[in-house]
Design an enzyme around this catalytic site. Structure first.
Site, PDB file in Angstrom:
ATOM      1  CG  HIS A 140      33.800  50.818  61.244  1.00 45.98           C
ATOM      2  ND1 HIS A 140      32.866  51.281  60.350  1.00 45.98           N
ATOM      3  CD2 HIS A 140      34.683  51.848  61.396  1.00 45.98           C
ATOM      4  CE1 HIS A 140      33.171  52.525  59.992  1.00 45.98           C
ATOM      5  NE2 HIS A 140      34.277  52.885  60.620  1.00 45.98           N
TER       6      HIS A 140
ATOM      7  CD  GLU B 133      30.946  49.031  58.630  1.00 46.80           C
ATOM      8  OE1 GLU B 133      30.810  49.776  59.625  1.00 46.80           O
ATOM      9  OE2 GLU B 133      31.862  49.163  57.803  1.00 46.80           O
TER      10      GLU B 133
ATOM     11  NE  ARG C  90      32.273  55.871  56.485  1.00 51.36           N
ATOM     12  CZ  ARG C  90      33.090  56.165  57.511  1.00 51.36           C
ATOM     13  NH1 ARG C  90      34.111  55.382  57.789  1.00 51.36           N
ATOM     14  NH2 ARG C  90      32.866  57.222  58.264  1.00 51.36           N
TER      15      ARG C  90
HETATM   16  P1  NAP Z   1      40.880  63.369  53.858  1.00 53.30           P
HETATM   17  O1  NAP Z   1      42.039  63.989  54.564  1.00 53.30           O
HETATM   18  O2  NAP Z   1      39.796  64.240  53.326  1.00 53.30           O
HETATM   19  O3  NAP Z   1      41.475  62.471  52.664  1.00 53.30           O
HETATM   20  C1  NAP Z   1      40.691  61.941  51.647  1.00 53.30           C
HETATM   21  C2  NAP Z   1      41.569  61.636  50.440  1.00 53.30           C
HETATM   22  O4  NAP Z   1      40.739  61.106  49.416  1.00 53.30           O
HETATM   23  C3  NAP Z   1      42.227  62.891  49.847  1.00 53.30           C
HETATM   24  O5  NAP Z   1      43.507  62.530  49.372  1.00 53.30           O
HETATM   25  C4  NAP Z   1      41.302  63.258  48.696  1.00 53.30           C
HETATM   26  O6  NAP Z   1      41.959  63.939  47.636  1.00 53.30           O
HETATM   27  C5  NAP Z   1      40.902  61.883  48.229  1.00 53.30           C
HETATM   28  N1  NAP Z   1      39.670  61.834  47.412  1.00 53.30           N
HETATM   29  C6  NAP Z   1      39.507  61.128  46.285  1.00 53.30           C
HETATM   30  N2  NAP Z   1      38.304  61.241  45.789  1.00 53.30           N
HETATM   31  C7  NAP Z   1      37.632  62.061  46.590  1.00 53.30           C
HETATM   32  C8  NAP Z   1      36.304  62.579  46.569  1.00 53.30           C
HETATM   33  N3  NAP Z   1      35.426  62.260  45.622  1.00 53.30           N
HETATM   34  N4  NAP Z   1      35.952  63.403  47.578  1.00 53.30           N
HETATM   35  C9  NAP Z   1      36.844  63.742  48.549  1.00 53.30           C
HETATM   36  N5  NAP Z   1      38.125  63.271  48.607  1.00 53.30           N
HETATM   37  C10 NAP Z   1      38.508  62.449  47.624  1.00 53.30           C
HETATM   38  O7  NAP Z   1      40.155  62.320  54.799  1.00 53.30           O
HETATM   39  P2  NAP Z   1      40.796  61.405  55.952  1.00 53.30           P
HETATM   40  O8  NAP Z   1      40.741  62.109  57.246  1.00 53.30           O
HETATM   41  O9  NAP Z   1      42.087  60.864  55.468  1.00 53.30           O
HETATM   42  O10 NAP Z   1      39.677  60.253  56.005  1.00 53.30           O
HETATM   43  C11 NAP Z   1      39.416  59.476  54.854  1.00 53.30           C
HETATM   44  C12 NAP Z   1      38.219  58.573  55.068  1.00 53.30           C
HETATM   45  O11 NAP Z   1      38.577  57.500  55.937  1.00 53.30           O
HETATM   46  C13 NAP Z   1      37.009  59.219  55.754  1.00 53.30           C
HETATM   47  O12 NAP Z   1      36.194  59.913  54.860  1.00 53.30           O
HETATM   48  C14 NAP Z   1      36.300  58.030  56.372  1.00 53.30           C
HETATM   49  O13 NAP Z   1      35.307  57.552  55.504  1.00 53.30           O
HETATM   50  C15 NAP Z   1      37.390  56.993  56.519  1.00 53.30           C
HETATM   51  N6  NAP Z   1      37.671  56.697  57.941  1.00 53.30           N
HETATM   52  C16 NAP Z   1      37.485  55.430  58.397  1.00 53.30           C
HETATM   53  C17 NAP Z   1      37.753  55.136  59.721  1.00 53.30           C
HETATM   54  C18 NAP Z   1      37.566  53.741  60.263  1.00 53.30           C
HETATM   55  O14 NAP Z   1      37.172  53.618  61.409  1.00 53.30           O
HETATM   56  N7  NAP Z   1      37.840  52.702  59.498  1.00 53.30           N
HETATM   57  C19 NAP Z   1      38.216  56.136  60.581  1.00 53.30           C
HETATM   58  C20 NAP Z   1      38.410  57.410  60.070  1.00 53.30           C
HETATM   59  C21 NAP Z   1      38.123  57.678  58.743  1.00 53.30           C
HETATM   60  P3  NAP Z   1      42.710  65.360  47.888  1.00 53.30           P
HETATM   61  O15 NAP Z   1      43.987  65.004  48.590  1.00 53.30           O
HETATM   62  O16 NAP Z   1      42.919  65.891  46.536  1.00 53.30           O
HETATM   63  O17 NAP Z   1      41.773  66.159  48.750  1.00 53.30           O
END
Ligand code: NAP
Length: 325
Positions: A285, A266, A237
């Site tokens: 995005h 955005e 983000r």
């Molecule tokens: P996820 O599986 O929940 O992974 C998030 C990672 O961030 C985990 O390793 C988590 O730690 C870590 N983290 C660090 N600080 C954190 C906090 N304060 N709260 C929660 N987690 C924290 O999520 P994901 O599916 O990989 O997605 C990650 C992010 O990518 C989404 O939240 C979204 O904003 C973004 N995204 C962007 C797009 C795009 O179109 N560009 C598409 C999809 C997602 P732990 O491993 O210890 O839990």
């Protein structure tokens, strides 16, 4: 009583028909705000919301006293006041997993296009400026064998790290995540404090969610720690980064290049320097924007809202505690 739902993002005809078979559906795929008159008229009656990219505030919730569940067509849920939803007993569902690999592809697209200057060089060809052999002023840098620093190592972070380690023989570091012994074993990944990661990585890639703890996580001090020639990639983000500090670092050469799918505002304002800097690859995005993945995400949201409004466990819920209310 037939429940009423508002769908505020495009879904396909089959998905819409399946919702219409069960619910009274208001379909406003181009809605830009819940303050719009057409939304204000419907909100007092709705039991469910299905969509993405619009901010849901406590004021919006005040206008929707019958709301039981929201099915977001996204994995990130920074547009929703989760604690407030839980307090009001409103279930929030998201779409993890189905977009992981596509978003990781986008992350790697940004790594490759920044490191090899693909967009700049393709523009040169398109504009007829390729008139002699490319000299070293146009060379990029290698990706294979380099050090990839993952800020966040969840689903998407791990999928990008896997591409780097197994596809490009990269050395993987990670921070801002709990320890991942299975990834340390399978990818040789090493967990470090953020500062140490920034000092050692050739490419820093952000995949943490936007939360109070991660807002402006990467600012001037963090860019200053990065190696000379480092590349910065953000597919998480925009607000996880201090954008003004990033522009400054790109401008003064502290940061070599950036690959960005997400921005503080955005769509990116037309007058943003990021739209024009030659060492920036800026995408609108598109992390999950493929036909297959957007269809799968919408399907997950359709399934989630049907289950939630039928009183059954949703496939992926953010705040199951809401059900206790
Ligand atoms: P996820 O599986 O929940 O992974 C998030 C990672 O961030 C985990 O390793 C988590 O730690 C870590 N983290 C660090 N600080 C954190 C906090 N304060 N709260 C929660 N987690 C924290 O999520 P994901 O599916 O990989 O997605 C990650 C992010 O990518 C989404 O939240 C979204 O904003 C973004 N995204 C962007 C797009 C795009 O179109 N560009 C598409 C999809 C997602 P732990 O491993 O210890 O839990």
């Amino acid at each position: 009583m037939t429940k009423r739902i508002l769908v505020f993002r495009e879904i396909n005809d089959t998905q819409l028909a399946s919702l219409r078979a069960e619910f009274e559906v208001d379909y406003l795929p181009h809605l830009t705000s819940f303050d719009a008159p057409e939304a204000m008229e419907i909100l007092p009656q709705v039991h469910g919301l299905v969509g993405a990219s619009l901010k849901v505030t406590p004021e919006v919730l005040d206008k929707a006293p019958n709301l039981e569940a929201i099915a977001s067509i996204s994995v990130g849920y920074d547009n929703y006041p989760v604690d407030e939803l839980t307090r009001r007993g409103i279930l929030l569902c998201n779409t993890p997993d189905v977009l992981t690999e596509t978003t990781a592809d986008t992350g790697f697209l940004l790594i490759m296009s920044t490191a090899r200057r693909a967009i700049e060089l393709a523009e040169m060809v398109r504009q007829g400026r390729w008139t002699q052999n490319i000299g070293k002023e146009w060379f990029g840098s290698d990706i294979h064998g380099k050090t990839l620093g993952m800020v966040g190592m969840g689903r998407i972070g791990a999928a990008i790290a896997r591409r780097g380690a197994l596809g490009f023989n990269m050395n993987v570091l990670y921070s801002m995540a709990s320890s991942k012994p299975e990834l340390e074993k399978s990818l040789g990944a090493q967990r470090l404090e953020l500062d140490a990661l920034l000092e050692q990585a050739d490419i820093v890639c952000v995949t943490v969610p936007l939360t109070e703890q991660t807002e402006k996580l990467i600012g001037a001090a963090q860019f200053a720690r990065m190696k000379p020639g480092a590349i910065f990639v953000n597919v998480a983000r925009g607000k996880v980064v201090d954008e003004a500090a990033m522009i400054q670092a790109l401008d003064d050469g502290t940061l070599h290049a950036a690959g960005l799918d997400v921005f503080e505002t955005e769509p990116l304002p037309a007058d943003s320097p990021l739209a024009r800097m030659s060492n920036v690859v800026a995408l609108p995005h598109i992390g999950s924007a493929t036909h297959e993945t957007r269809t799968a995400m919408a399907q997950r949201a359709v399934d989630n809202i049907r289950l939630a409004l039928d009183g059954q466990p949703a496939l992926s819920a953010v705040n199951v505690d809401a059900l206790e209310r």
